[in-house]
Design a protein around this motif. Structure first.
Motif, PDB file in Angstrom:
ATOM      1  N   SER A 115       0.247 115.654 -10.913  1.00 60.39           N
ATOM      2  CA  SER A 115       0.306 117.040 -10.375  1.00 60.39           C
ATOM      3  C   SER A 115       0.755 117.671 -12.408  1.00 60.39           C
ATOM      4  CB  SER A 115       1.347 118.005  -9.884  1.00 60.39           C
ATOM      5  OG  SER A 115       0.683 117.802  -8.273  1.00 60.39           O
ATOM      6  N   ALA A 116       1.654 117.211 -12.594  1.00 58.59           N
ATOM      7  CA  ALA A 116       2.244 117.987 -14.264  1.00 58.59           C
ATOM      8  C   ALA A 116       1.712 117.405 -15.357  1.00 58.59           C
ATOM      9  CB  ALA A 116       3.986 116.869 -14.258  1.00 58.59           C
ATOM     10  N   LEU A 117       0.523 116.070 -14.820  1.00 50.77           N
ATOM     11  CA  LEU A 117      -0.684 115.681 -16.242  1.00 50.77           C
ATOM     12  C   LEU A 117      -1.763 116.754 -16.266  1.00 50.77           C
ATOM     13  CD1 LEU A 117      -0.449 111.505 -15.439  1.00 50.77           C
ATOM     14  CD2 LEU A 117       0.104 112.872 -17.168  1.00 50.77           C
ATOM     15  N   GLN A 118      -1.635 117.169 -15.120  1.00 52.30           N
ATOM     16  CA  GLN A 118      -3.391 117.734 -14.611  1.00 52.30           C
ATOM     17  C   GLN A 118      -2.512 118.893 -15.592  1.00 52.30           C
ATOM     18  OE1 GLN A 118      -4.441 119.350 -10.779  1.00 52.30           O
ATOM     19  NE2 GLN A 118      -7.001 119.432 -11.661  1.00 52.30           N
ATOM     20  N   GLN A 119      -1.378 119.441 -15.390  1.00 55.06           N
ATOM     21  CA  GLN A 119      -1.369 121.395 -15.666  1.00 55.06           C
ATOM     22  C   GLN A 119      -0.467 121.220 -17.208  1.00 55.06           C
ATOM     23  OE1 GLN A 119       2.511 122.073 -13.627  1.00 55.06           O
ATOM     24  NE2 GLN A 119       1.542 122.366 -11.457  1.00 55.06           N
TER      25      GLN A 119
END
Length: 179
Positions: free
Chosen positions: A37-41
């Motif tokens: 999720s952090a990668l996507q954000q």
């Protein structure tokens, strides 16, 4: 009585270590999900930054609203090569983050924690290590019951029991020699 307390203490150590490792291992799928999720954000934030910087350049150089990205980049390369290089680096970073996100998200839930940890520790590009560390720092432990956490929990339980046995083996040998 001393033997009873010794056995009780040994069992408590084994059980405590096994439960501790089981609960810790159950966190791995949630940590992997947080990392993905952090990668996507971060990729989305980078994309917004690129769009804003291109819009500023479009306005500054009075390019038409319909001007393509290539036209904006060509104008930046001739007038501000450092700014153009920064945009290219940002675009590469965004592509790396998206590709990593897609690769980990497409993997089996049992493999995702391994891929996420390996990727965050090994790949220094695009600040992935910093993203992994932020994910670890902001993680709120919770017990989730699904196949992946249960499998990791079972592995942690077995590893904890093994470590407990290894930890207590020298003491068991001493007590047998003393008796």
């Amino acid at each position: 009585m001393a033997r009873f307390i010794g056995r009780w203490l040994a069992d408590s150590i084994r059980l405590g270590l096994a439960l501790l490792l089981a609960l810790a291992a159950m966190q791995l799928p949630a940590l992997a999900h947080g990392y993905v999720s952090a990668l996507q954000q971060v990729a989305l934030a980078t994309e917004r930054d690129i769009a804003e910087r291109q819009e500023i350049a479009r306005q500054f150089y009075r390019l038409p609203l319909a001007a393509q990205e290539a036209e904006v980049m060509a104008r930046l390369r001739e007038a501000e090569p450092a700014n153009a290089a920064g945009l290219v680096a940002s675009r590469e970073r965004m592509a790396i983050l998206r590709a990593t996100h897609d690769r980990i998200a497409a993997a089996s839930p049992l493999i995702q924690p391994v891929l996420a940890l390996w990727d965050g520790l090994r790949d220094a590009r695009a600040d992935k290590h910093a993203i992994l560390m932020t994910t670890l720092e902001s993680h709120v432990p919770a017990v989730m019951l699904s196949a992946a956490p249960a499998t990791y929990g079972l592995a942690g339980l077995m590893l904890g029991l093994l470590l407990g046995e290894l930890l207590l083996t020298p003491f068991r040998r001493r007590s047998r020699h003393a008796a």
